[in-house]
Motif scaffolding. Sequence first.
Motif, mmCIF file in Angstrom:
data_model
loop_
_atom_site.group_PDB
_atom_site.id
_atom_site.type_symbol
_atom_site.label_atom_id
_atom_site.label_comp_id
_atom_site.label_asym_id
_atom_site.label_seq_id
_atom_site.Cartn_x
_atom_site.Cartn_y
_atom_site.Cartn_z
ATOM 1 N N GLN A 188 0.822 -1.206 0.000
ATOM 2 C CA GLN A 188 0.000 0.000 0.000
ATOM 3 C C GLN A 188 0.859 1.262 0.000
ATOM 4 O O GLN A 188 0.537 2.251 -0.676
ATOM 5 C CB GLN A 188 -0.943 -0.018 1.207
ATOM 6 C CG GLN A 188 -2.004 -1.109 1.149
ATOM 7 C CD GLN A 188 -2.888 -0.990 -0.088
ATOM 8 O OE1 GLN A 188 -3.201 0.113 -0.537
ATOM 9 N NE2 GLN A 188 -3.269 -2.131 -0.651
ATOM 10 N N GLN A 189 1.955 1.249 0.738
ATOM 11 C CA GLN A 189 2.852 2.412 0.746
ATOM 12 C C GLN A 189 3.484 2.627 -0.628
ATOM 13 O O GLN A 189 3.621 3.773 -1.093
ATOM 14 C CB GLN A 189 3.938 2.215 1.801
ATOM 15 C CG GLN A 189 3.419 2.221 3.230
ATOM 16 C CD GLN A 189 4.492 1.838 4.227
ATOM 17 O OE1 GLN A 189 5.657 1.686 3.878
ATOM 18 N NE2 GLN A 189 4.095 1.666 5.483
ATOM 19 N N THR A 228 0.860 4.025 -2.945
ATOM 20 C CA THR A 228 0.620 5.434 -2.611
ATOM 21 C C THR A 228 1.719 6.309 -3.187
ATOM 22 O O THR A 228 1.459 7.422 -3.678
ATOM 23 C CB THR A 228 0.538 5.602 -1.093
ATOM 24 O OG1 THR A 228 -0.532 4.792 -0.585
ATOM 25 C CG2 THR A 228 0.294 7.048 -0.704
ATOM 26 N N TRP A 229 2.950 5.814 -3.137
ATOM 27 C CA TRP A 229 4.065 6.567 -3.732
ATOM 28 C C TRP A 229 3.877 6.742 -5.237
ATOM 29 O O TRP A 229 4.107 7.818 -5.786
ATOM 30 C CB TRP A 229 5.371 5.829 -3.437
ATOM 31 C CG TRP A 229 6.584 6.470 -4.013
ATOM 32 C CD1 TRP A 229 7.310 7.495 -3.494
ATOM 33 C CD2 TRP A 229 7.221 6.142 -5.264
ATOM 34 N NE1 TRP A 229 8.358 7.823 -4.309
ATOM 35 C CE2 TRP A 229 8.329 7.010 -5.407
ATOM 36 C CE3 TRP A 229 6.960 5.209 -6.259
ATOM 37 C CZ2 TRP A 229 9.168 6.961 -6.514
ATOM 38 C CZ3 TRP A 229 7.798 5.146 -7.363
ATOM 39 C CH2 TRP A 229 8.885 6.016 -7.478
ATOM 40 N N GLN A 273 0.967 6.655 -6.797
ATOM 41 C CA GLN A 273 -0.216 7.499 -6.977
ATOM 42 C C GLN A 273 0.126 8.986 -6.895
ATOM 43 O O GLN A 273 -0.527 9.821 -7.519
ATOM 44 C CB GLN A 273 -1.267 7.123 -5.929
ATOM 45 C CG GLN A 273 -2.632 7.757 -6.145
ATOM 46 C CD GLN A 273 -3.650 7.249 -5.148
ATOM 47 O OE1 GLN A 273 -3.297 6.632 -4.148
ATOM 48 N NE2 GLN A 273 -4.917 7.497 -5.422
ATOM 49 N N ARG A 274 1.148 9.320 -6.151
ATOM 50 C CA ARG A 274 1.559 10.718 -6.006
ATOM 51 C C ARG A 274 2.449 11.190 -7.157
ATOM 52 O O ARG A 274 2.963 12.299 -7.119
ATOM 53 C CB ARG A 274 2.291 10.888 -4.683
ATOM 54 C CG ARG A 274 1.417 10.690 -3.460
ATOM 55 C CD ARG A 274 2.244 10.561 -2.208
ATOM 56 N NE ARG A 274 3.186 11.670 -2.074
ATOM 57 C CZ ARG A 274 4.236 11.667 -1.241
ATOM 58 N NH1 ARG A 274 4.474 10.584 -0.498
ATOM 59 N NH2 ARG A 274 5.028 12.708 -1.167
ATOM 60 N N TRP A 322 -1.962 4.942 -12.604
ATOM 61 C CA TRP A 322 -2.266 4.771 -11.175
ATOM 62 C C TRP A 322 -2.148 6.138 -10.505
ATOM 63 O O TRP A 322 -1.069 6.578 -10.150
ATOM 64 C CB TRP A 322 -1.295 3.787 -10.547
ATOM 65 C CG TRP A 322 -1.775 3.232 -9.238
ATOM 66 C CD1 TRP A 322 -1.512 3.686 -7.990
ATOM 67 C CD2 TRP A 322 -2.627 2.099 -9.076
ATOM 68 N NE1 TRP A 322 -2.139 2.927 -7.050
ATOM 69 C CE2 TRP A 322 -2.842 1.925 -7.687
ATOM 70 C CE3 TRP A 322 -3.252 1.217 -9.959
ATOM 71 C CZ2 TRP A 322 -3.629 0.908 -7.171
ATOM 72 C CZ3 TRP A 322 -4.033 0.199 -9.440
ATOM 73 C CH2 TRP A 322 -4.215 0.053 -8.070
ATOM 74 N N GLY A 323 -3.273 6.803 -10.373
ATOM 75 C CA GLY A 323 -3.250 8.153 -9.847
ATOM 76 C C GLY A 323 -2.490 9.067 -10.789
ATOM 77 O O GLY A 323 -2.781 9.143 -11.986
#
Length: 386
Positions: free
Chosen positions: A95-96, A99-100, A102-103, A201-202
């Motif tokens: 998940q981390q 998230t990286w 996605q940013r 992805w994001g």
Amino acid sequence: MTARRTALLALALVVLGLGSYYLWSHLERVEETADSGPSPEALANPYLAAARFLRGQGLTVAYSGRSRFWAGLSPGASSVVLLADQRALSPAQVQQLLTWVQRGGRLAVVAHGLWNSQSASGGDLLLDTLRIRKSLSADLPNAPRAPATAQQPDLTYLYLENQTAPVRLGFDPAYHLEDPTDKAVAWANSRIATHLMQLAWGDGVITVLSDGALWRNERIGHYDNAWLLWYLNQDRNVTLVLSTTHEPWYSLLWRYFAQAGVAALALALAWCWHRAVRRGPILPAPDPARRSLAEHLRASATFALRHGGQQRLLQVLRQDLTQHAERHHPGFARLPIAEQWQLLGRLAGQPTAHIAQAMAPGRGNALSRRDFSERVAQLQRIRNAL
């Protein structure tokens, strides 16, 4: 005779010169290059050529072996090529990492686990989260019977906009990627299989590859393999992840159970403090009574015996006996040793041999307790008789 030898020598020199000129004029120089094989650095790093190629394109390349390899990387300026087996990543780490991405991060990951229909998983939590499956091309219903050969390799083709010719890639045709949820926005296929998928992805991009062998030292120079590596990482700081090491258990405990660890440490300190408390009244100090003179003498003799030995004690007794004889018989110390022993024998009423045995210094040999006691008693009798 001398003229004949001179003529023969001149003829030999002419023949030698002509032969040398003939050999030199017909000599053919051949240069050969010996291949010493890959360097030790290349043997230790199968992706060394890939890193050097990216650096040659002006990109910054770094290696990482940490389990949290994305930590500290700026998502908008970094690209990660995950070549190592990522199946050991925990759910929190997956998940981390996502998230990286996605940013704004850019991630290229090699799929390792094969999809298992019975367990509905490929053993790869990252791919399972992305809903990407990896399988064998031979299991596909339209798999060809004739395998690819060196003359007719089964290449993978990537079609790009505004390009008249496709990009040719040397993926291993034995594997296939499947996207059952249709999230992929771009892909690259061989004759029957898919070997590359790209997902949005994001604000970032994830590229999934069926294998990473096309970027190894021996294959990156084939086809457009090197170009694909540059294309996926252009304008970014690249991090190559060749292996991931697990964090030690105490580091994981401190990260996820810091409060429990502090509480356990405080409890352990309290238990140690509780066990260290004195129980019952404090014992009084011992009575500083004076020891008897005999105890002091016995202790002094024991100390002297321990540090000086038996011969040292006997030598002290002999010196005391000599001083005592000098006081009672002036001039005793100036007599020769043999006359001293004869005088002591007459005064003590003992044979001179006994006196010599008692007064003669020892050779350092240890005496038994009985012999040592007899020697001391013998010297004391001689002293008392003076």
